[in-house]
Design an enzyme around this catalytic site. Structure first.
Site, PDB file in Angstrom:
ATOM      1  NE  ARG A   1       4.616   1.595   0.164  1.00 26.88           N
ATOM      2  CZ  ARG A   1       5.778   1.465   1.107  1.00 26.88           C
ATOM      3  NH1 ARG A   1       6.850   1.919   0.760  1.00 26.88           N
ATOM      4  NH2 ARG A   1       5.542   1.210   2.260  1.00 26.88           N
TER       5      ARG A   1
ATOM      6  CD  GLU B   1      18.022 -12.613  -6.125  1.00 24.44           C
ATOM      7  OE1 GLU B   1      17.387 -13.080  -5.008  1.00 24.44           O
ATOM      8  OE2 GLU B   1      17.338 -11.466  -6.555  1.00 24.44           O
TER       9      GLU B   1
ATOM     10  CD  GLU C   1      10.953 -11.582  -7.091  1.00 21.75           C
ATOM     11  OE1 GLU C   1      10.571 -11.000  -5.646  1.00 21.75           O
ATOM     12  OE2 GLU C   1      11.945 -11.441  -7.479  1.00 21.75           O
TER      13      GLU C   1
ATOM     14  CB  CYS D   1      -0.874  -0.056   1.001  1.00 21.49           C
ATOM     15  SG  CYS D   1      -1.926  -1.192   1.037  1.00 21.49           S
TER      16      CYS D   1
ATOM     17  CE  LYS E   1      12.039  -2.461  -5.089  1.00 19.10           C
ATOM     18  NZ  LYS E   1      12.700  -3.595  -5.424  1.00 19.10           N
TER      19      LYS E   1
ATOM     20  CG  ASN F   1       1.435   0.715   4.298  1.00 21.80           C
ATOM     21  OD1 ASN F   1       1.347  -0.327   4.136  1.00 21.80           O
ATOM     22  ND2 ASN F   1       2.645   1.310   4.435  1.00 21.80           N
TER      23      ASN F   1
ATOM     24  CG  HIS G   1      19.970 -36.007  -1.076  1.00 17.01           C
ATOM     25  ND1 HIS G   1      20.205 -37.113  -0.794  1.00 17.01           N
ATOM     26  CD2 HIS G   1      21.427 -35.096  -1.313  1.00 17.01           C
ATOM     27  CE1 HIS G   1      21.628 -37.383  -0.480  1.00 17.01           C
ATOM     28  NE2 HIS G   1      22.107 -36.200  -0.933  1.00 17.01           N
TER      29      HIS G   1
ATOM     30  CD1 TRP H   1       0.446  -6.096  -2.958  1.00 19.47           C
ATOM     31  CD2 TRP H   1      -0.019  -6.877  -0.815  1.00 19.47           C
ATOM     32  NE1 TRP H   1       1.101  -7.440  -2.866  1.00 19.47           N
ATOM     33  CE2 TRP H   1       0.996  -7.712  -1.612  1.00 19.47           C
ATOM     34  CE3 TRP H   1      -0.029  -7.053   0.397  1.00 19.47           C
ATOM     35  CZ2 TRP H   1       1.064  -9.201  -1.245  1.00 19.47           C
ATOM     36  CZ3 TRP H   1       0.088  -8.335   0.998  1.00 19.47           C
ATOM     37  CH2 TRP H   1       0.689  -9.237   0.412  1.00 19.47           C
TER      38      TRP H   1
ATOM     39  CE  LYS I   1      15.079 -11.274  -8.404  1.00 21.22           C
ATOM     40  NZ  LYS I   1      14.926 -10.628  -7.305  1.00 21.22           N
TER      41      LYS I   1
END
Ligand code: G6P
Length: 613
Positions: free
Chosen positions: A27, A484, A491, A2, A608, A100, A507, A74, A488
């Site tokens: 946001r 990472e 996301e 938000c 974010k 928020n 495994h 959000w 990415k």
């Protein structure tokens, strides 16, 4: 989570609110709304969907007025629909609130207010706030600000609030506890905003509000008080970021712009931390060599990409110092029983400096008497302000929701800190430290080289983006890189992606491998003993017909025998290879997302800055 913008002054409010909210869309972006003061009423306009829907509505039917608050949402409590969008009002539409954060005790407050006869329309936690204020006024609060203070003394949880009263023309109210909020100070006008970039093109001076503060803003005055009514002196500070820093500068997305900014940012960090008196300089670090000499343990806490940076930090610090280093997710750390004493340094990594779990971990650490060093990108943020020392990553505002430049800047911060601590403890010799620094200085050029290979990476993304899933494998320094890279990808392209330590492949994940599964193998640590192990893992993938995409070092003649899909990376020191490799993976995810047609800067469901638990 938000975004809030508010305005009081002499200009028409709504274009300023929309302009600010656009810069806060990272946001939240599932619905948006504004409330504007007009003589006959507080006029409210809300729209579901992206901010552009609200913008179009306001262009088609403008609302005049020079006092207003706006919000981009959000959703936490209640689905994204018009009723749940902010602003929310009291029973009679005389008090409008944007929020928020989360009011944790909203259910009991709501039940109590309903018993008193208040009517609720939404499913949100926020709606209790205007009703609580209304109730406090009805119960005799002598002023709107006192009603706000009394209401907020009852609210538990986190909030940043913007509030308007219809019977208070020319006055905007705001409050903060746990969620970020700043006041922008201009000639004959004031703004409120969730962060500086929202209003950086409008004002050059800001006030960072502290938790538990309520502010009354008129065109030419600011009055801050604590929840108990004690007045607080306003500390006005200059804005340090340039307005252009929040523009796309000709790039098709903020994310692509931010990926391309990485060489410059890392060069800048290297210049700020040059060689000086036998070590790398730490000009702004409030903890010096004597502290690090006595230190016996480091605990790194973070969330999301910053956690992956923290994993890398642990590996590098362990490699270059004799410190025992542990890294944990802040959301786990805060609920376990870590055996931490004042001899432990807690390192908090956070781009925004506002992540709720990271902040809670810092506060816990301080109660145990630990010093807190944060690696943070936002000056004035809560994490930065509550830490004993801050390493600022100075990457500039990051608008794309998926972290890119802030991440590589965090890796660089860990590299420089590890050398510094190693030198302070005399565990890294002067010559070795200089060698490390020379190697680090090659990183920005190596990233440039990766950027120049964007077209090749795009071809690979086009070839492999269509499957339902992908696997990312790495070892040692590049295990966090694999995590990472996978993060990415999921996301922004919404393709399921799993990052794994390559040694763990047998495994479990090996069961997934078939001719359809892209397996991204990071195999660039050529001088490291894990290189041969990584090659063996790739052979195992090959034997099961997995689609290998390799990250390999230029000149690695064996690699084309394993796969034709290779992203070539320039040679460099193994320890620092993640800084370059991750850029290749950012681009791979970027082009996969583009091929899949997603909204790259504002991926669905993600925010974010995660200011709630
Ligand atoms: C969110 C963002 C991530 C970020 C994480 C931690 O999930 O989408 O990009 O890594 O929060 O945020 P922080 O601001 O603490 O680094």
């Amino acid at each position: 989570m938000c975004g809030i913008v508010g305005y009081v002054g002499g200009r028409v409010a709504t274009p300023l609110l929309i302009n600010g909210l656009k810069r806060l869309e990272y946001r939240g972006y599932d619905s948006a709304g504004v409330a504007v003061w007009q003589p006959e009423a507080l006029v409210i306009r809300k729209c579901v969907g992206r901010l552009s829907v609200l913008e179009q509505s306001l262009l088609a039917q403008p609302i005049a007025g020079t006092l207003g608050i706006g919000h981009t949402r959000w959703a936490t409590h209640g689905e994204p629909n018009e009723v749940n969008s902010h602003p929310h009002t009291d029973c009679h539409g005389r008090i409008a609130v944007v929020h928020n954060g989360i009011i944790e005790n909203y259910q009991e407050l709501r039940a109590e207010l309903q018993q008193q006869g208040h009517t609720f329309r939404s499913q949100t936690d926020t709606e209790v706030i205007p009703h609580l204020i209304e109730a406090e006024l009805a119960a005799g609060a002598p002023s709107p600000e006192e009603a706000i203070r009394r209401a907020l003394r009852r609210a538990k949880g986190a909030y940043a609030l913007g509030i308007l009263f219809h019977d208070q023309p020319g006055t905007m109210y705001a409050a903060r506890c746990g969620s970020p909020l700043i006041v922008g100070v201009g000639p004959g006008e004031h703004f409120i905003a969730s962060d500086v970039p929202a209003i950086v093109d409008q004002v050059r001076r800001v006030i960072y509000l502290n938790d538990g503060e309520v502010v009354v803003l008129r065109a030419d005055s600011v009055a801050i008080s604590r929840l108990d009514g004690t007045p607080v002196e306003a500390m006005i500070q200059a804005v340090t970021i340039a307005a252009e820093a929040v523009e796309r500068a000709g790039f098709e997305t903020f994310m692509l712009k931010e990926i391309h900014e990485q060489p410059r940012i890392l060069r800048h960090l290297l210049a700020r931390h040059e060689w000086q008196n036998g070590t790398v300089a730490m000009p702004d670090l409030a903890l010096g060599a004597p502290y690090f000499r006595k230190l016996n343990r480091v605990m790194v806490v973070a969330c999301g990409s910053a956690y992956h940076a923290g994993m890398y930090g642990k590996l590098l610090m362990e490699h270059l110092t004799s410190l025992a280093v542990e890294t944990d997710l802040a959301s786990e750390f805060r609920y376990r029983d870590p055996k931490i004493d004042p001899g432990t340094l807690v390192v908090a990594v956070s781009q925004s400096g506002e992540t709720a779990d990271t902040l809670a971990s810092i506060r816990m650490a301080k109660t145990w008497g630990c010093k807190v060093l944060s690696i943070c990108n936002v000056p004035g943020s809560t994490v930065a302000r509550e830490s004993d020392a801050v390493f600022f990553t100075e990457a500039g505002p990051e608008i794309g929701v998926a972290a890119t430049k802030s991440f590589t800047a965090q890796l660089m911060a860990f590299a420089l800190l590890s050398v510094f601590i190693g030198r302070a403890r005399n565990e890294v010799g002067e010559a070795q430290a200089q060698e490390l620094l020379v190697a680090l200085r090659t990183v920005p050029d190596a990233i440039h080289y990766m950027l120049d290979r964007s077209a090749d990476i795009r071809k690979l993304a086009d070839k492999h983006h269509d499957g339902p899933s992908s696997l990312y494998l790495g070892r040692r320094f590049n295990y966090p890189t694999a995590l990472e890279g996978a993060l990415k990808n999921k996301e922004i392209s919404y393709q399921h992606a799993e990052g794994y330590a390559a040694g763990e492949m047998k495994h479990g994940p090996i069961a997934l491998i078939n001719e359809y599964l892209p397996v991204i193998c990071i195999c660039t640590q050529t001088r490291d003993e894990v290189y041969a192990k990584m090659v063996s893992n790739m052979k195992e993938v090959e034997a099961r017909h997995g689609r290998i995409i390799a990250l390999a070092t230029d000149g690695d003649v064996g690699m084309p025998q394993l796969t034709e899909d290779i992203i070539w990376v320039p040679p460099g020191r193994d320890e620092f290879s993640p800084l370059v490799n991750v850029v290749a993976l950012q681009l791979l995810a970027y082009y996969a997302a583009q091929a899949r047609g997603t909204d790259i800067d504002k991926p669905r469901n993600l925010a974010k800055s995660v200011t709630v638990e």
